[in-house]
Design an enzyme around this catalytic site. Sequence first.
Site, PDB file in Angstrom:
ATOM      1  N   SER D  55       0.617  -1.344   0.007  1.00  0.00           N
ATOM      2  CA  SER D  55      -0.132   0.003   0.426  1.00  0.00           C
ATOM      3  C   SER D  55       0.749   1.066  -0.203  1.00  0.00           C
ATOM      4  CB  SER D  55      -1.115  -0.140   1.306  1.00  0.00           C
ATOM      5  OG  SER D  55       0.120   0.253   2.600  1.00  0.00           O
ATOM      6  N   LEU D  77      -5.083  -1.322 -22.577  1.00  0.00           N
ATOM      7  CA  LEU D  77      -4.413  -0.678 -21.398  1.00  0.00           C
ATOM      8  C   LEU D  77      -5.114  -0.098 -20.183  1.00  0.00           C
ATOM      9  CD1 LEU D  77      -1.605   0.865 -20.108  1.00  0.00           C
ATOM     10  CD2 LEU D  77      -1.829   2.522 -21.879  1.00  0.00           C
ATOM     11  N   ARG D  79      -7.897  -0.343 -20.028  1.00  0.00           N
ATOM     12  CA  ARG D  79      -8.727  -1.461 -18.758  1.00  0.00           C
ATOM     13  C   ARG D  79      -8.176  -1.269 -18.151  1.00  0.00           C
ATOM     14  NH1 ARG D  79     -12.520  -4.785 -21.752  1.00  0.00           N
ATOM     15  NH2 ARG D  79     -13.200  -5.338 -19.523  1.00  0.00           N
ATOM     16  N   GLN D  87      -5.751  10.820 -24.671  1.00  0.00           N
ATOM     17  CA  GLN D  87      -4.758  10.214 -25.086  1.00  0.00           C
ATOM     18  C   GLN D  87      -5.163  10.697 -26.392  1.00  0.00           C
ATOM     19  OE1 GLN D  87      -6.593   6.091 -26.263  1.00  0.00           O
ATOM     20  NE2 GLN D  87      -5.665   5.748 -27.480  1.00  0.00           N
ATOM     21  N   GLN D  88      -4.246  11.048 -27.583  1.00  0.00           N
ATOM     22  CA  GLN D  88      -4.656  11.520 -28.293  1.00  0.00           C
ATOM     23  C   GLN D  88      -6.342  11.403 -28.829  1.00  0.00           C
ATOM     24  OE1 GLN D  88      -2.510  10.697 -33.048  1.00  0.00           O
ATOM     25  NE2 GLN D  88      -1.633  12.727 -32.359  1.00  0.00           N
ATOM     26  N   GLN D  90      -9.255  10.730 -31.767  1.00  0.00           N
ATOM     27  CA  GLN D  90      -9.460  10.546 -33.326  1.00  0.00           C
ATOM     28  C   GLN D  90     -10.506  11.846 -33.611  1.00  0.00           C
ATOM     29  OE1 GLN D  90      -9.780   6.643 -34.176  1.00  0.00           O
ATOM     30  NE2 GLN D  90      -7.595   5.982 -34.811  1.00  0.00           N
ATOM     31  N   ASN D 157       0.825   4.549 -10.263  1.00  0.00           N
ATOM     32  CA  ASN D 157       1.650   4.556  -9.056  1.00  0.00           C
ATOM     33  C   ASN D 157       2.373   2.942  -9.141  1.00  0.00           C
ATOM     34  OD1 ASN D 157       0.180   2.896  -7.192  1.00  0.00           O
ATOM     35  ND2 ASN D 157      -1.480   4.510  -7.169  1.00  0.00           N
ATOM     36  N   ARG D 159       2.237   0.360  -6.951  1.00  0.00           N
ATOM     37  CA  ARG D 159       1.677  -0.645  -6.449  1.00  0.00           C
ATOM     38  C   ARG D 159       0.525  -0.787  -7.648  1.00  0.00           C
ATOM     39  NH1 ARG D 159      -2.646  -1.321  -2.507  1.00  0.00           N
ATOM     40  NH2 ARG D 159      -2.513  -2.923  -1.417  1.00  0.00           N
ATOM     41  N   ARG D 168       1.213  -7.355 -17.574  1.00  0.00           N
ATOM     42  CA  ARG D 168       1.526  -7.766 -19.185  1.00  0.00           C
ATOM     43  C   ARG D 168       3.022  -8.075 -19.405  1.00  0.00           C
ATOM     44  NH1 ARG D 168      -3.617  -6.714 -21.723  1.00  0.00           N
ATOM     45  NH2 ARG D 168      -5.022  -5.603 -20.327  1.00  0.00           N
TER      46      ARG D 168
END
Lengths: 229, 229, 229, 229
Positions: D55, D77, D79, D87-88, D90, D157, D159, D168
Amino acid sequence: MKVKLLKYTPEPERAVAMSARLCYSAAGAAELEQSMSEAQVGNLLKKLSDMGHLSTFEHASFTFAIEGVSRVLTHQLVRHRIASYSQQSQRYVAEHGFEYIIPPSIAARPEAKAKLAALMGEVQKTYDEMVKLGVHQEDARYVLANATETKIVVTMNARSLLHFFEKRCCQRAQWEIRDLANAMLAEVQAVAPRLFVKAGPACVTSGYCPEGAMSCGRLAGIEANKEKI
Amino acid sequence: MKVKLLKYTPEPERAVAMSARLCYSAAGAAELEQSMSEAQVGNLLKKLSDMGHLSTFEHASFTFAIEGVSRVLTHQLVRHRIASYSQQSQRYVAEHGFEYIIPPSIAARPEAKAKLAALMGEVQKTYDEMVKLGVHQEDARYVLANATETKIVVTMNARSLLHFFEKRCCQRAQWEIRDLANAMLAEVQAVAPRLFVKAGPACVTSGYCPEGAMSCGRLAGIEANKEKI
Amino acid sequence: MKVKLLKYTPEPERAVAMSARLCYSAAGAAELEQSMSEAQVGNLLKKLSDMGHLSTFEHASFTFAIEGVSRVLTHQLVRHRIASYSQQSQRYVAEHGFEYIIPPSIAARPEAKAKLAALMGEVQKTYDEMVKLGVHQEDARYVLANATETKIVVTMNARSLLHFFEKRCCQRAQWEIRDLANAMLAEVQAVAPRLFVKAGPACVTSGYCPEGAMSCGRLAGIEANKEKI
Amino acid sequence: MKVKLLKYTPEPERAVAMSARLCYSAAGAAELEQSMSEAQVGNLLKKLSDMGHLSTFEHASFTFAIEGVSRVLTHQLVRHRIASYSQQSQRYVAEHGFEYIIPPSIAARPEAKAKLAALMGEVQKTYDEMVKLGVHQEDARYVLANATETKIVVTMNARSLLHFFEKRCCQRAQWEIRDLANAMLAEVQAVAPRLFVKAGPACVTSGYCPEGAMSCGRLAGIEANKEKI
């Protein structure tokens, strides 16, 4: 109460502005970060604040060391869930010489203040005796009061802080957490004024008080002052 | 301590299984929900539990009414942030006849128990006097003890519950929140056994105790028993 | 687009009202739940909505099955983080006969619609050939369009839904996610009208549009209509 | 793929160690921060990592600029919900000269690669024509492919990063997000090695692979190598 901003994202205003700019630009973040002028950063932050587009404010994070507060306060504080907390543990730290917080309404009444002091003396004595009788301190602490002093480290991002200030700088919040919120606000305004220019209770941020019959009436004062201008 | 499961997502096991199935199927959710047999639901839940693929467990939500617990417990409880809490307020509810929680280690020591009772009597008296002196109850409560009884409504989804059980059914959790976790676990296992078949402390869910030198040794016992079989 | 409310907390209005009542009452949750009249539930929910005290709204949870939407929509949807998602996977589900979503602005232009159809035919052909050439479908899907139809199960609590409606029922949201938000709103209003009586875009919930120069002007219309009354 | 650590909490290891120490000490945070030696910081971080007491790792925050990735990757990502994203868009950035990501399995097959290139040419042409026909770019983008290059700023962060790496960096994650996770891991290990010493897929962090029949077998290799030692 001691409130100190220990750590924060370097150049927090630029971090937010660059992230916001990225959403609307073909250029990359690293490039944008270096190419944005101070004036561009300021203009963009103002626009984001005004429109309430605050998701990019999450990229700036602030860590506070807080001491000299009661467990009344921390029980309210940790209800803010988009934040990180590390609190001094009453399971692992012995309370053989605890300090306690005196509410101003008690400090202002000598009789009440004396009663509080007498009771806290009894509490300390009982706690110490419990431990001597073999009760582990994690159980002995059941006798400790809400007023007992505690320490806590808190990390929140700028968006979560803005929400925290909206709720806890409000006159309807209890005095202790309101004092904390105001102290935290002063700390972050010193290092990132343009992220927190619109920070404060709901009446300040939105010009609207949702508290209905429970309202403190401060907004009416703000409105009255506006009219005078 | 009274723990009652008040509300929960209807057919929680089917809701989870259907959501998991959707990820791997060309069919829609509504269709899947009706077409899955009980055996298919069970097999899929077992597979998800075994592989720790728990994101779909979030679709099942559980609401508990909890009474007869101390504010020691609730201060620990509300640190679990993926959850929703509504707690009886000491700002708005007067504590002129408060109850308190007695830790077993104090109950087992007559001398300690008597001291606790005496102190709680003093606390009640001081609180009542404070209020009479004009101190608002939100400030008078600074004298109240950690042991003071409180009530809370808690909502967690099944994934968050599994994490809660891992931390709080553990022998290293304090007795009171461990009792609560065990009672909540019994409630949800009664209505959704296949979601909570692997629920419990880390040593039960993963066969591994991360607590190192602080371990209670229960796992060693589990292992020893395995070897006997 | 197909939107179906699959599951929700039983008696969601009562669950919220009971939790709110608990905060201000010496009685317990189970007792409150049974003793509150329908009128008391309604009055309390109205007060909570008006004052924006929405934390208790988190105890009511809603699960939707959503089909016939594009991956444009789901990429926007899953940015709402206080929610749970299970989406049909393009890694595990083959797209040999994919459907696609046609934006109204394209449907209204025959030439554009024909171009879209032709391109989607090319995409399908290329995807199928990739797979035949031995490319795994998780990589073949790099050729698939944003327009590709997907399915998703979404769970949000009532508080998170209110925030979602504020952002996504707004005219500045894109048409597809706005259609979804409106459909979800209709679903929950049918089963819990008193939780969602003030739901909608910010101009409806707060009588204020924060979008500045980007505003759709709808609020001006609302104001003008008010004045006529 | 370009991954750059743009900003992070100054002295992130010390921030975490100081917060952890506070929980078990009567001293305050500011004091602890200055008085802890480098060796004490290191020993404490090792203990926290080993016991999985993470923590306090939340007090260290990291912001990355990510470019040259596909929208397949960003849909996976985002999710991860305990994180912040910009994010850029569209909707607001025109895609008249978009780049695209080529999966290695397609790059390795000349015929597949040629088909991808041809299709992306068609996509670009159709997008441009749509816009010329008066379709707004937010709708024209329905024709764009999952492969289209995007840019994103991410803050997590420590954690949350450890959890991200567990999922991933795993061989079962798709190659593109695994490449991203490995690049992010290299960036943070360079500035805070003692926070991420145990970072990686589940088999590395826990010595256990939960993927059952779907396991890549890497762990078996690790075990075999251990035995040789």
